[in-house]
Design an enzyme around this catalytic site. Sequence first.
Site, PDB file in Angstrom:
ATOM      1  N   SER A  92       0.846  -1.177   0.000  1.00 36.77           N
ATOM      2  CA  SER A  92       0.000   0.000   0.000  1.00 36.77           C
ATOM      3  C   SER A  92       0.886   1.233   0.000  1.00 36.77           C
ATOM      4  O   SER A  92       1.916   1.266   0.678  1.00 36.77           O
ATOM      5  CB  SER A  92      -0.915   0.011   1.229  1.00 36.77           C
ATOM      6  OG  SER A  92      -1.793   1.119   1.198  1.00 36.77           O
ATOM      7  N   HIS A  96       2.347  12.173  -0.903  1.00 35.00           N
ATOM      8  CA  HIS A  96       1.917  13.547  -0.645  1.00 35.00           C
ATOM      9  C   HIS A  96       2.997  14.507  -1.140  1.00 35.00           C
ATOM     10  O   HIS A  96       4.040  14.669  -0.492  1.00 35.00           O
ATOM     11  CB  HIS A  96       1.674  13.767   0.847  1.00 35.00           C
ATOM     12  CG  HIS A  96       0.503  13.020   1.403  1.00 35.00           C
ATOM     13  ND1 HIS A  96      -0.795  13.312   1.062  1.00 35.00           N
ATOM     14  CD2 HIS A  96       0.434  11.977   2.265  1.00 35.00           C
ATOM     15  CE1 HIS A  96      -1.620  12.496   1.700  1.00 35.00           C
ATOM     16  NE2 HIS A  96      -0.896  11.674   2.437  1.00 35.00           N
ATOM     17  N   HIS A 106      -2.786   7.321  -4.294  1.00 33.04           N
ATOM     18  CA  HIS A 106      -2.829   6.154  -3.416  1.00 33.04           C
ATOM     19  C   HIS A 106      -2.929   4.908  -4.286  1.00 33.04           C
ATOM     20  O   HIS A 106      -3.562   4.926  -5.341  1.00 33.04           O
ATOM     21  CB  HIS A 106      -4.057   6.233  -2.500  1.00 33.04           C
ATOM     22  CG  HIS A 106      -4.533   4.906  -2.004  1.00 33.04           C
ATOM     23  ND1 HIS A 106      -5.553   4.193  -2.619  1.00 33.04           N
ATOM     24  CD2 HIS A 106      -4.129   4.149  -0.958  1.00 33.04           C
ATOM     25  CE1 HIS A 106      -5.749   3.066  -1.969  1.00 33.04           C
ATOM     26  NE2 HIS A 106      -4.908   3.006  -0.962  1.00 33.04           N
ATOM     27  N   ASN A 108      -2.980   0.322  -3.838  1.00 34.62           N
ATOM     28  CA  ASN A 108      -2.977  -0.832  -2.949  1.00 34.62           C
ATOM     29  C   ASN A 108      -3.122  -2.093  -3.784  1.00 34.62           C
ATOM     30  O   ASN A 108      -3.936  -2.139  -4.704  1.00 34.62           O
ATOM     31  CB  ASN A 108      -4.134  -0.720  -1.939  1.00 34.62           C
ATOM     32  CG  ASN A 108      -4.199  -1.919  -1.015  1.00 34.62           C
ATOM     33  OD1 ASN A 108      -4.898  -2.890  -1.296  1.00 34.62           O
ATOM     34  ND2 ASN A 108      -3.473  -1.852   0.085  1.00 34.62           N
ATOM     35  N   ARG A 110      -3.272  -6.398  -3.046  1.00 29.34           N
ATOM     36  CA  ARG A 110      -3.341  -7.314  -1.916  1.00 29.34           C
ATOM     37  C   ARG A 110      -3.891  -8.681  -2.328  1.00 29.34           C
ATOM     38  O   ARG A 110      -4.559  -8.830  -3.341  1.00 29.34           O
ATOM     39  CB  ARG A 110      -4.209  -6.716  -0.806  1.00 29.34           C
ATOM     40  CG  ARG A 110      -5.619  -6.389  -1.246  1.00 29.34           C
ATOM     41  CD  ARG A 110      -6.389  -5.592  -0.192  1.00 29.34           C
ATOM     42  NE  ARG A 110      -7.749  -5.298  -0.630  1.00 29.34           N
ATOM     43  CZ  ARG A 110      -8.090  -4.240  -1.344  1.00 29.34           C
ATOM     44  NH1 ARG A 110      -7.185  -3.367  -1.719  1.00 29.34           N
ATOM     45  NH2 ARG A 110      -9.346  -4.045  -1.702  1.00 29.34           N
ATOM     46  N   HIS A 143      -6.523   7.720 -16.553  1.00 28.79           N
ATOM     47  CA  HIS A 143      -7.563   6.736 -16.855  1.00 28.79           C
ATOM     48  C   HIS A 143      -7.217   5.899 -18.082  1.00 28.79           C
ATOM     49  O   HIS A 143      -7.613   4.720 -18.154  1.00 28.79           O
ATOM     50  CB  HIS A 143      -8.912   7.435 -17.000  1.00 28.79           C
ATOM     51  CG  HIS A 143      -9.536   7.753 -15.682  1.00 28.79           C
ATOM     52  ND1 HIS A 143     -10.345   6.861 -15.016  1.00 28.79           N
ATOM     53  CD2 HIS A 143      -9.441   8.847 -14.888  1.00 28.79           C
ATOM     54  CE1 HIS A 143     -10.731   7.389 -13.865  1.00 28.79           C
ATOM     55  NE2 HIS A 143     -10.196   8.599 -13.766  1.00 28.79           N
ATOM     56  N   HIS A 173     -20.678  12.254   3.368  1.00 26.42           N
ATOM     57  CA  HIS A 173     -21.021  13.402   4.196  1.00 26.42           C
ATOM     58  C   HIS A 173     -20.652  14.731   3.533  1.00 26.42           C
ATOM     59  O   HIS A 173     -21.095  15.785   3.968  1.00 26.42           O
ATOM     60  CB  HIS A 173     -20.333  13.290   5.563  1.00 26.42           C
ATOM     61  CG  HIS A 173     -18.836  13.286   5.500  1.00 26.42           C
ATOM     62  ND1 HIS A 173     -18.114  12.244   4.972  1.00 26.42           N
ATOM     63  CD2 HIS A 173     -17.918  14.213   5.887  1.00 26.42           C
ATOM     64  CE1 HIS A 173     -16.823  12.517   5.052  1.00 26.42           C
ATOM     65  NE2 HIS A 173     -16.675  13.704   5.594  1.00 26.42           N
ATOM     66  N   GLY A 257      -2.503  -4.696  13.470  1.00 25.18           N
ATOM     67  CA  GLY A 257      -1.332  -4.255  12.732  1.00 25.18           C
ATOM     68  C   GLY A 257      -0.620  -3.105  13.425  1.00 25.18           C
ATOM     69  O   GLY A 257      -1.090  -2.563  14.432  1.00 25.18           O
ATOM     70  N   ARG A 258       0.507  -2.714  12.895  1.00 25.04           N
ATOM     71  CA  ARG A 258       1.325  -1.655  13.491  1.00 25.04           C
ATOM     72  C   ARG A 258       0.716  -0.293  13.164  1.00 25.04           C
ATOM     73  O   ARG A 258       0.614   0.095  11.999  1.00 25.04           O
ATOM     74  CB  ARG A 258       2.752  -1.746  12.961  1.00 25.04           C
ATOM     75  CG  ARG A 258       3.711  -0.743  13.585  1.00 25.04           C
ATOM     76  CD  ARG A 258       5.124  -1.089  13.159  1.00 25.04           C
ATOM     77  NE  ARG A 258       6.095  -0.158  13.725  1.00 25.04           N
ATOM     78  CZ  ARG A 258       6.557   0.914  13.090  1.00 25.04           C
ATOM     79  NH1 ARG A 258       6.124   1.185  11.855  1.00 25.04           N
ATOM     80  NH2 ARG A 258       7.451   1.696  13.656  1.00 25.04           N
TER      81      ARG A 258
END
Length: 302
Positions: A92, A96, A106, A108, A110, A143, A173, A257-258
């Site tokens: 992951s 920034h 971002h 990821n 898995r 894209h 929200h 996890g850490r």
Amino acid sequence: MSDLDQVKDYLQTLQNQICGELEQLDGRAKFARDMWDRSGGGGGESRVLAGGRIFEQAGVGFSHVYGSEMPPSATKHRPELAGKDFQAVGVSLVLHPHNPYVPTTHANFRFFTAGEKNPVWWFGGGFDLTPCYPFRDDVVHWHQSAKAACDPFGANLYARYKAWCDDYFYLKHRDETRGVGGLFFDDVNEAGFDQSFAFLKSVGDSFLGAYLPIARRRHEISYGDPQKQFQLYRRGRYVEFNLLYDRGTLFGLQSGGRTESILMSLPPQVRWQYDWRPQPGSAEEELYKHYLQPQNWLGDKP
């Protein structure tokens, strides 16, 4: 080599490749490496680049964790796996940048397996782009890269996983997307292990080609404090999503996890401002009016 070992080997290689390319792009800072162990089983390696020429902070983490019981976040959509032992391996990353004209991103990738007898396995992952001052050419390139990674595995995969990304990275929200999307996929196993793994590798291998050209084009654009303040304000949306909705954050915390490694995705600087609204006709308004709702970036027919 077992299926899990193949995936683990690929993901560790991917971590090395991504970190090497990012260090080369940044040209100043290097990734600090931090190995960690999980008391319930497994561990990983967190790599963080801080205070670079281009990146304010970049985190690229690898983990391989296992245990006797799946965390609630992993069984929410698979209740039949509650109480099963599991193994999870993944990479992951969150980048920034300093410059507000370079998007945050971002990614990821898995692999999960659950149960010793007749094990259930699946792949998940994806990548998304979060610009503050977007350029349409960058979004189209992003894209196009996502679609090119998907197309060899099915004509409809890009549209399916692009729509899933738009839906997943939506701040209900706020009634806005986190950024301009990309790909999000989970529960990938229908095509069998070899084809599913090949798809994961296709998406993983496409990430650098999708992101690096954008960063190279935009990191030297001059900016002032107003643009930096807007970047810090928009980073607040990133924090809100990661802490309220993100499955990976929930899985990491629920699985023991850490914490430092799980939350390295958060930006080093961020701000909130009560009832902030963009000025009419401003570049900030352009983001809100034209980029923070799901849309067909490639202009092709649905």
